[in-house]
Enzyme design. Structure first.
Site, mmCIF file in Angstrom:
data_model
loop_
_atom_site.group_PDB
_atom_site.id
_atom_site.type_symbol
_atom_site.label_atom_id
_atom_site.label_comp_id
_atom_site.label_asym_id
_atom_site.label_seq_id
_atom_site.Cartn_x
_atom_site.Cartn_y
_atom_site.Cartn_z
ATOM 1 N N ARG A 96 26.273 36.499 -10.078
ATOM 2 C CA ARG A 96 24.920 36.044 -10.430
ATOM 3 C C ARG A 96 24.200 35.528 -9.200
ATOM 4 O O ARG A 96 24.809 35.273 -8.153
ATOM 5 C CB ARG A 96 24.976 34.957 -11.509
ATOM 6 C CG ARG A 96 25.561 33.644 -11.048
ATOM 7 C CD ARG A 96 25.379 32.540 -12.097
ATOM 8 N NE ARG A 96 25.922 31.269 -11.626
ATOM 9 C CZ ARG A 96 25.739 30.102 -12.213
ATOM 10 N NH1 ARG A 96 25.023 30.008 -13.319
ATOM 11 N NH2 ARG A 96 26.257 28.996 -11.706
ATOM 12 N N ASN A 139 18.885 24.150 -11.365
ATOM 13 C CA ASN A 139 19.420 25.512 -11.353
ATOM 14 C C ASN A 139 18.262 26.466 -11.641
ATOM 15 O O ASN A 139 17.787 26.559 -12.768
ATOM 16 C CB ASN A 139 20.513 25.630 -12.425
ATOM 17 C CG ASN A 139 21.320 26.904 -12.284
ATOM 18 O OD1 ASN A 139 21.003 27.752 -11.460
ATOM 19 N ND2 ASN A 139 22.359 27.036 -13.094
ATOM 20 N N LYS A 188 0.868 -1.199 0.000
ATOM 21 C CA LYS A 188 0.000 0.000 0.000
ATOM 22 C C LYS A 188 0.894 1.235 0.000
ATOM 23 O O LYS A 188 1.794 1.348 0.834
ATOM 24 C CB LYS A 188 -0.902 -0.010 1.236
ATOM 25 C CG LYS A 188 -2.079 0.931 1.133
ATOM 26 C CD LYS A 188 -3.127 0.436 0.143
ATOM 27 C CE LYS A 188 -4.289 -0.262 0.829
ATOM 28 N NZ LYS A 188 -5.136 -1.013 -0.108
ATOM 29 N N PHE A 243 29.795 32.218 -13.190
ATOM 30 C CA PHE A 243 29.835 31.076 -14.109
ATOM 31 C C PHE A 243 30.450 31.545 -15.421
ATOM 32 O O PHE A 243 29.853 32.331 -16.152
ATOM 33 C CB PHE A 243 28.423 30.510 -14.343
ATOM 34 C CG PHE A 243 28.433 29.248 -15.173
ATOM 35 C CD1 PHE A 243 29.037 28.086 -14.709
ATOM 36 C CD2 PHE A 243 27.850 29.224 -16.441
ATOM 37 C CE1 PHE A 243 29.059 26.926 -15.485
ATOM 38 C CE2 PHE A 243 27.864 28.072 -17.214
ATOM 39 C CZ PHE A 243 28.469 26.914 -16.735
ATOM 40 N N HIS A 251 17.069 29.429 -12.609
ATOM 41 C CA HIS A 251 17.716 30.558 -13.277
ATOM 42 C C HIS A 251 17.045 31.887 -12.940
ATOM 43 O O HIS A 251 15.817 31.981 -12.888
ATOM 44 C CB HIS A 251 17.672 30.368 -14.792
ATOM 45 C CG HIS A 251 18.373 29.136 -15.252
ATOM 46 N ND1 HIS A 251 19.711 28.904 -15.035
ATOM 47 C CD2 HIS A 251 17.918 28.035 -15.916
ATOM 48 C CE1 HIS A 251 20.053 27.735 -15.550
ATOM 49 N NE2 HIS A 251 18.975 27.180 -16.077
ATOM 50 N N GLN A 253 27.587 22.790 -9.942
ATOM 51 C CA GLN A 253 28.253 21.495 -9.745
ATOM 52 C C GLN A 253 29.231 21.570 -8.565
ATOM 53 O O GLN A 253 29.305 20.670 -7.725
ATOM 54 C CB GLN A 253 29.031 21.095 -11.017
ATOM 55 C CG GLN A 253 28.173 20.647 -12.191
ATOM 56 C CD GLN A 253 27.753 21.775 -13.126
ATOM 57 O OE1 GLN A 253 27.580 22.923 -12.712
ATOM 58 N NE2 GLN A 253 27.555 21.451 -14.395
ATOM 59 N N THR A 307 -2.600 -5.805 0.405
ATOM 60 C CA THR A 307 -2.103 -4.442 0.641
ATOM 61 C C THR A 307 -2.924 -3.784 1.747
ATOM 62 O O THR A 307 -2.424 -2.951 2.497
ATOM 63 C CB THR A 307 -2.153 -3.569 -0.632
ATOM 64 O OG1 THR A 307 -3.506 -3.340 -1.005
ATOM 65 C CG2 THR A 307 -1.392 -4.206 -1.784
ATOM 66 N N ASP A 308 -4.189 -4.188 1.862
ATOM 67 C CA ASP A 308 -5.026 -3.644 2.928
ATOM 68 C C ASP A 308 -4.444 -3.972 4.300
ATOM 69 O O ASP A 308 -4.492 -3.154 5.225
ATOM 70 C CB ASP A 308 -6.453 -4.208 2.792
ATOM 71 C CG ASP A 308 -7.427 -3.476 3.691
ATOM 72 O OD1 ASP A 308 -7.647 -2.276 3.455
ATOM 73 O OD2 ASP A 308 -7.939 -4.099 4.642
HETATM 74 O O1 LIG Z 1 26.275 26.346 -12.522
HETATM 75 C C1 LIG Z 1 26.028 26.152 -13.718
HETATM 76 N N1 LIG Z 1 26.395 24.968 -14.309
HETATM 77 C C2 LIG Z 1 26.160 24.696 -15.620
HETATM 78 O O2 LIG Z 1 26.521 23.608 -16.132
HETATM 79 C C3 LIG Z 1 25.473 25.671 -16.376
HETATM 80 N N2 LIG Z 1 25.066 25.727 -17.670
HETATM 81 C C4 LIG Z 1 24.436 26.909 -17.829
HETATM 82 O O3 LIG Z 1 23.915 27.290 -18.926
HETATM 83 N N3 LIG Z 1 24.447 27.637 -16.678
HETATM 84 C C5 LIG Z 1 25.094 26.872 -15.751
HETATM 85 N N4 LIG Z 1 25.372 27.096 -14.433
#
Ligand SMILES: O=c1[nH]c(=O)c2[nH]c(=O)[nH]c2[nH]1
Length: 306
Positions: free
Chosen positions: A181, A255, A13, A164, A257, A229, A61-62
């Site tokens: 950023r 991410n 369940k 970045f 954005h 990353q 499952t009950d």
């Molecule tokens: O931190 C980031 N990693 C990426 O691999 C990536 N690629 C992207 O377009 N912006 C970012 N920012």
């Protein structure tokens, strides 16, 4: 002979929502609350159930649902990890045909509403946005108890200290290099506990959850980021630096954005102040970081979206 083979199968369940109130203090007027979503999956000798219609090996499952609720009363809910372990061991140990059980738990946190006019405490407000998660798997043949815990839906943002640039540029690259950023993400984190921690009845799961969460947030805030990353790796390493019970961390980080808005048409200069927060599409950065010499156990195939 059939042309087909029954492959991996499991059943149980899913999403048993359970709220457990513990009454303490003066005539039980101090309440504590644990709010869980519990899913059970059983693995074992279910070939005939699928192939012949013989349900002799099928625990309904009950029944698994009833067991979850009865255990909350009989044994209490001290933590998702303890509750999941008790259930997983019960299903495998009580039925010979069940070889392995997996219990997945989500926990929703509640804060107390401070009420100045009374001393008892039974009013709560749902706290935070994130959900605590745990997956407990017990196999009676290997004796292995595997506990993977974590959280999801924890949204964080750094409004500076993130860059970045220096990335590959081919004929399709239009991204402008960024030297200041916004870095924002909605964290899904899972961490695997060592077999020793899982087997130790004194492991304080609530304390370890709070500690891992805090360490991850501190690493996010303190890391000067050149990519999401790199931040991901720092968050995972920080947990393992301070939690010897944890051998492996997997993070799924969308991410989120934030694009600078072009204010030139209005004769205004945008000095990294006004952003458009895009909810789609998003970069999705995912990795497992583990101690050297261990074999990772956290599934990498789960498709986790923002
Ligand atoms: O931190 C980031 N990693 C990426 O691999 C990536 N690629 C992207 O377009 N912006 C970012 N920012």
């Amino acid at each position: 002979m059939s042309k087909y083979v029954l492959g991996q199968n499991q059943y149980g369940k899913a999403e048993n929502r359970i709220v457990k109130i513990v009454r303490k203090g003066n005539e039980g007027s101090w309440h504590e609350i644990r709010d869980l979503n519990v899913s059970v999956a059983l693995r074992g000798e279910f070939r005939d159930v699928h192939l012949t219609g013989d349900n002799g090996n099928c625990l309904p499952t009950d029944t698994t649902k009833n067991t979850v609720y009865a255990f909350a009363k009989e044994h209490g809910v001290t933590s998702p990890e303890d509750f999941g372990t008790r259930l997983a061991q019960h299903f495998t140990n009580s039925q010979s045909v069940i070889h392995e059980s997996q219990v997945r738990l989500e926990e929703y946190a509640w804060d107390r509403i401070p009420v100045p006019t009374r001393r008892d405490q039974h009013s709560f407000v749902r706290s935070g946005q994130e959900v605590r998660t745990s997956q407990v798997t017990f196999n009676k043949h290997t004796g292995q108890l595997q506990i993977v815990s974590g959280l999801k839906d924890l949204t964080v943002l750094n409004s500076t200290n993130a860059e970045f640039h220096g990335y590959i540029k081919d004929k399709y690259t239009t991204l402008q290099e960024a030297y200041d950023r916004i870095l924002a993400t909605k964290v899904t984190a899972r961490w695997a506990y060592s077999a020793a921690a899982a087997a130790d009845p004194d492991t304080d799961w609530d304390r370890l959850y709070k500690k891992a969460r805090r360490l991850m947030l501190e690493a996010f805030a303190e890391t000067y980021s050149y990519s999401l990353q790199q931040t991901l790796n720092a968050m995972a390493e920080r947990i393992m630096d301070h939690c010897p019970q944890i051998n492996e961390v997997r993070l799924n980080l969308p991410n989120k954005h934030h694009f600078l808005v072009d204010l030139e048409p209005f004769g205004l200069k945008n000095d990294n102040e006004v952003y458009f927060a895009a909810d789609r599409m998003y970069g999705l950065i995912e990795a497992t970081v583990h101690r050297d010499g261990i074999t990772p156990v956290i599934a990498t195939s789960d498709w986790i979206t923002a």
